[in-house]
Design a protein around this motif. Sequence first.
Motif, PDB file in Angstrom:
ATOM      1  N   GLU A 123       0.838  -1.198   0.000  1.00  0.00           N
ATOM      2  CA  GLU A 123       0.000   0.000   0.000  1.00  0.00           C
ATOM      3  C   GLU A 123       0.874   1.249   0.000  1.00  0.00           C
ATOM      4  OE1 GLU A 123      -2.041   1.210   3.753  1.00  0.00           O
ATOM      5  OE2 GLU A 123      -1.066  -0.557   4.618  1.00  0.00           O
ATOM      6  N   VAL A 124       0.285   2.354  -0.410  1.00  0.00           N
ATOM      7  CA  VAL A 124       0.922   3.666  -0.319  1.00  0.00           C
ATOM      8  C   VAL A 124       0.380   4.322   0.939  1.00  0.00           C
ATOM      9  CG1 VAL A 124       1.162   5.937  -1.376  1.00  0.00           C
ATOM     10  CG2 VAL A 124       1.172   3.883  -2.820  1.00  0.00           C
ATOM     11  N   LEU A 125       1.275   4.646   1.859  1.00  0.00           N
ATOM     12  CA  LEU A 125       0.855   5.279   3.115  1.00  0.00           C
ATOM     13  C   LEU A 125       0.711   6.788   2.984  1.00  0.00           C
ATOM     14  CD1 LEU A 125       2.864   3.574   6.008  1.00  0.00           C
ATOM     15  CD2 LEU A 125       0.455   3.313   5.459  1.00  0.00           C
ATOM     16  N   ILE A 126       1.695   7.417   2.319  1.00  0.00           N
ATOM     17  CA  ILE A 126       1.729   8.872   2.249  1.00  0.00           C
ATOM     18  C   ILE A 126       2.183   9.275   0.847  1.00  0.00           C
ATOM     19  CG2 ILE A 126       2.636  10.982   3.290  1.00  0.00           C
ATOM     20  CD1 ILE A 126       3.394   9.171   5.745  1.00  0.00           C
ATOM     21  N   THR A 127       1.419  10.134   0.212  1.00  0.00           N
ATOM     22  CA  THR A 127       1.746  10.573  -1.144  1.00  0.00           C
ATOM     23  C   THR A 127       2.796  11.682  -1.118  1.00  0.00           C
ATOM     24  OG1 THR A 127       0.073  12.319  -1.210  1.00  0.00           O
ATOM     25  CG2 THR A 127      -0.618  10.068  -1.900  1.00  0.00           C
ATOM     26  N   GLU A 128       3.379  11.937  -2.262  1.00  0.00           N
ATOM     27  CA  GLU A 128       4.360  13.013  -2.394  1.00  0.00           C
ATOM     28  C   GLU A 128       3.732  14.356  -2.013  1.00  0.00           C
ATOM     29  OE1 GLU A 128       7.447  14.797  -5.727  1.00  0.00           O
ATOM     30  OE2 GLU A 128       5.794  13.534  -6.401  1.00  0.00           O
ATOM     31  N   GLU A 129       2.515  14.578  -2.426  1.00  0.00           N
ATOM     32  CA  GLU A 129       1.828  15.833  -2.121  1.00  0.00           C
ATOM     33  C   GLU A 129       1.604  15.991  -0.612  1.00  0.00           C
ATOM     34  OE1 GLU A 129       1.483  14.648  -6.170  1.00  0.00           O
ATOM     35  OE2 GLU A 129       0.751  13.561  -4.413  1.00  0.00           O
ATOM     36  N   GLU A 130       1.228  14.926   0.040  1.00  0.00           N
ATOM     37  CA  GLU A 130       1.034  14.980   1.491  1.00  0.00           C
ATOM     38  C   GLU A 130       2.345  15.253   2.217  1.00  0.00           C
ATOM     39  OE1 GLU A 130      -2.725  11.959   2.199  1.00  0.00           O
ATOM     40  OE2 GLU A 130      -0.772  11.068   1.706  1.00  0.00           O
ATOM     41  N   ILE A 131       3.437  14.671   1.734  1.00  0.00           N
ATOM     42  CA  ILE A 131       4.755  14.911   2.331  1.00  0.00           C
ATOM     43  C   ILE A 131       5.124  16.384   2.223  1.00  0.00           C
ATOM     44  CG2 ILE A 131       7.240  14.493   2.101  1.00  0.00           C
ATOM     45  CD1 ILE A 131       6.438  11.614   1.128  1.00  0.00           C
ATOM     46  N   HIS A 132       4.987  16.954   1.038  1.00  0.00           N
ATOM     47  CA  HIS A 132       5.368  18.355   0.840  1.00  0.00           C
ATOM     48  C   HIS A 132       4.497  19.310   1.654  1.00  0.00           C
ATOM     49  CE1 HIS A 132       8.623  17.797  -1.977  1.00  0.00           C
ATOM     50  NE2 HIS A 132       7.902  16.857  -2.560  1.00  0.00           N
ATOM     51  N   ALA A 133       3.213  19.019   1.761  1.00  0.00           N
ATOM     52  CA  ALA A 133       2.331  19.857   2.574  1.00  0.00           C
ATOM     53  C   ALA A 133       2.746  19.805   4.047  1.00  0.00           C
ATOM     54  CB  ALA A 133       0.871  19.413   2.407  1.00  0.00           C
ATOM     55  N   LYS A 134       3.087  18.617   4.532  1.00  0.00           N
ATOM     56  CA  LYS A 134       3.496  18.472   5.932  1.00  0.00           C
ATOM     57  C   LYS A 134       4.825  19.181   6.195  1.00  0.00           C
ATOM     58  CE  LYS A 134       1.623  16.575   8.723  1.00  0.00           C
ATOM     59  NZ  LYS A 134       0.703  17.056   9.786  1.00  0.00           N
ATOM     60  N   LEU A 135       5.784  19.072   5.265  1.00  0.00           N
ATOM     61  CA  LEU A 135       7.069  19.754   5.444  1.00  0.00           C
ATOM     62  C   LEU A 135       6.885  21.267   5.483  1.00  0.00           C
ATOM     63  CD1 LEU A 135       9.473  17.596   3.254  1.00  0.00           C
ATOM     64  CD2 LEU A 135       9.296  17.643   5.748  1.00  0.00           C
ATOM     65  N   ALA A 136       5.974  21.801   4.681  1.00  0.00           N
ATOM     66  CA  ALA A 136       5.698  23.237   4.707  1.00  0.00           C
ATOM     67  C   ALA A 136       5.108  23.640   6.063  1.00  0.00           C
ATOM     68  CB  ALA A 136       4.740  23.602   3.573  1.00  0.00           C
ATOM     69  N   GLU A 137       4.199  22.825   6.569  1.00  0.00           N
ATOM     70  CA  GLU A 137       3.600  23.084   7.888  1.00  0.00           C
ATOM     71  C   GLU A 137       4.667  23.060   8.988  1.00  0.00           C
ATOM     72  OE1 GLU A 137       1.088  20.298  10.889  1.00  0.00           O
ATOM     73  OE2 GLU A 137       0.257  20.458   8.862  1.00  0.00           O
ATOM     74  N   LEU A 138       5.543  22.063   8.961  1.00  0.00           N
ATOM     75  CA  LEU A 138       6.613  21.973   9.958  1.00  0.00           C
ATOM     76  C   LEU A 138       7.584  23.139   9.836  1.00  0.00           C
ATOM     77  CD1 LEU A 138       7.335  18.132   9.821  1.00  0.00           C
ATOM     78  CD2 LEU A 138       6.129  19.380  11.629  1.00  0.00           C
ATOM     79  N   PHE A 154      15.325  -0.297   1.432  1.00  0.00           N
ATOM     80  CA  PHE A 154      15.578  -1.687   1.795  1.00  0.00           C
ATOM     81  C   PHE A 154      16.773  -2.106   0.956  1.00  0.00           C
ATOM     82  CE2 PHE A 154      15.233  -6.254   0.867  1.00  0.00           C
ATOM     83  CZ  PHE A 154      15.505  -6.706   2.143  1.00  0.00           C
ATOM     84  N   ALA A 155      17.890  -2.427   1.623  1.00  0.00           N
ATOM     85  CA  ALA A 155      19.134  -2.824   0.954  1.00  0.00           C
ATOM     86  C   ALA A 155      19.499  -1.809  -0.132  1.00  0.00           C
ATOM     87  CB  ALA A 155      19.015  -4.231   0.391  1.00  0.00           C
ATOM     88  N   GLU A 156      19.391  -0.522   0.200  1.00  0.00           N
ATOM     89  CA  GLU A 156      19.746   0.618  -0.651  1.00  0.00           C
ATOM     90  C   GLU A 156      18.804   0.853  -1.832  1.00  0.00           C
ATOM     91  OE1 GLU A 156      21.898   2.975   0.163  1.00  0.00           O
ATOM     92  OE2 GLU A 156      22.358   1.853   1.972  1.00  0.00           O
ATOM     93  N   ARG A 157      17.718   0.125  -1.912  1.00  0.00           N
ATOM     94  CA  ARG A 157      16.758   0.334  -2.997  1.00  0.00           C
ATOM     95  C   ARG A 157      15.541   1.100  -2.482  1.00  0.00           C
ATOM     96  NH1 ARG A 157      15.623  -4.944  -6.213  1.00  0.00           N
ATOM     97  NH2 ARG A 157      14.897  -3.394  -7.689  1.00  0.00           N
ATOM     98  N   TYR A 158      14.829   1.727  -3.372  1.00  0.00           N
ATOM     99  CA  TYR A 158      13.562   2.434  -3.123  1.00  0.00           C
ATOM    100  C   TYR A 158      13.722   3.835  -2.538  1.00  0.00           C
ATOM    101  CZ  TYR A 158      11.877  -2.344  -3.648  1.00  0.00           C
ATOM    102  OH  TYR A 158      11.649  -3.606  -4.099  1.00  0.00           O
ATOM    103  N   ARG A 159      14.939   4.299  -2.270  1.00  0.00           N
ATOM    104  CA  ARG A 159      15.116   5.633  -1.696  1.00  0.00           C
ATOM    105  C   ARG A 159      14.499   6.716  -2.574  1.00  0.00           C
ATOM    106  NH1 ARG A 159      18.518   5.596   2.713  1.00  0.00           N
ATOM    107  NH2 ARG A 159      20.147   4.012   2.735  1.00  0.00           N
ATOM    108  N   ASN A 160      14.543   6.529  -3.880  1.00  0.00           N
ATOM    109  CA  ASN A 160      14.085   7.558  -4.804  1.00  0.00           C
ATOM    110  C   ASN A 160      12.596   7.477  -5.133  1.00  0.00           C
ATOM    111  OD1 ASN A 160      14.757   5.153  -6.185  1.00  0.00           O
ATOM    112  ND2 ASN A 160      14.958   6.243  -8.126  1.00  0.00           N
ATOM    113  N   LEU A 161      11.857   6.631  -4.437  1.00  0.00           N
ATOM    114  CA  LEU A 161      10.408   6.607  -4.566  1.00  0.00           C
ATOM    115  C   LEU A 161       9.863   7.919  -4.006  1.00  0.00           C
ATOM    116  CD1 LEU A 161       7.753   5.070  -5.177  1.00  0.00           C
ATOM    117  CD2 LEU A 161       7.914   4.112  -2.859  1.00  0.00           C
ATOM    118  N   ARG A 162       8.994   8.571  -4.731  1.00  0.00           N
ATOM    119  CA  ARG A 162       8.504   9.899  -4.347  1.00  0.00           C
ATOM    120  C   ARG A 162       7.470   9.878  -3.226  1.00  0.00           C
ATOM    121  NH1 ARG A 162       9.641  13.868  -8.141  1.00  0.00           N
ATOM    122  NH2 ARG A 162      10.697  13.075  -9.986  1.00  0.00           N
TER     123      ARG A 162
END
Length: 183
Positions: A12-27, A164-172
């Motif tokens: 599943e996708v827990l948090i979208t890229e848009e939700e991440i950016h909105a939260k970072l702006a709030e913080l 995980f084992a250096e993979r998936y870091r660049n998933l948005r």
Amino acid sequence: MDVEDIRADLTEVLITEEEIHAKLAELARRVEADYADTTPLLVGVLKGAVMVMADFARELRIHIDMDWMAVSSYGAGTESSGVVRILKDLDTDIAGRDVLIVEDIIDSGLTLSWLLQNLRSRGAKSVKILALLRKPESIKVDVDVAYVGFDIPPAFVVGYGLDFAERYRNLRAIGVLAPHVYE
């Protein structure tokens, strides 16, 4: 990398890229208010916090300094071992400085507890924590986190710097890694 590129690897996708950016702006607005009269030193914890640190720093409307530490307690596994090693230390003297640790995720809290004690012992004026993610059900050591983006379930998550084992870091986005990937 978009979710659709690796859909079969996620449950599943827990948090979208848009939700991440909105939260970072709030913080960022909260941090600006708290550090209005100082230039905080943001300390990013490598490698996972790279995305959080970059996007968070760009959201800030105050002057900051930045430095990086690399500490490890995971190896190639999916759970923190609690044994911390410094892989890269700070280049900045933090004595008398207001330090804001920028983390991707707080899992057990063991690594972060150690890091807090380490930075305080170096004479920092203050040390606070900003974490994009926190797993409340997985915490073994109580750590005071000043700024939390999202509380998430105790699943193994990847994306937005998390790997995980250096993979998936660049998933948005942030997604739950499917068990067939790591079992």
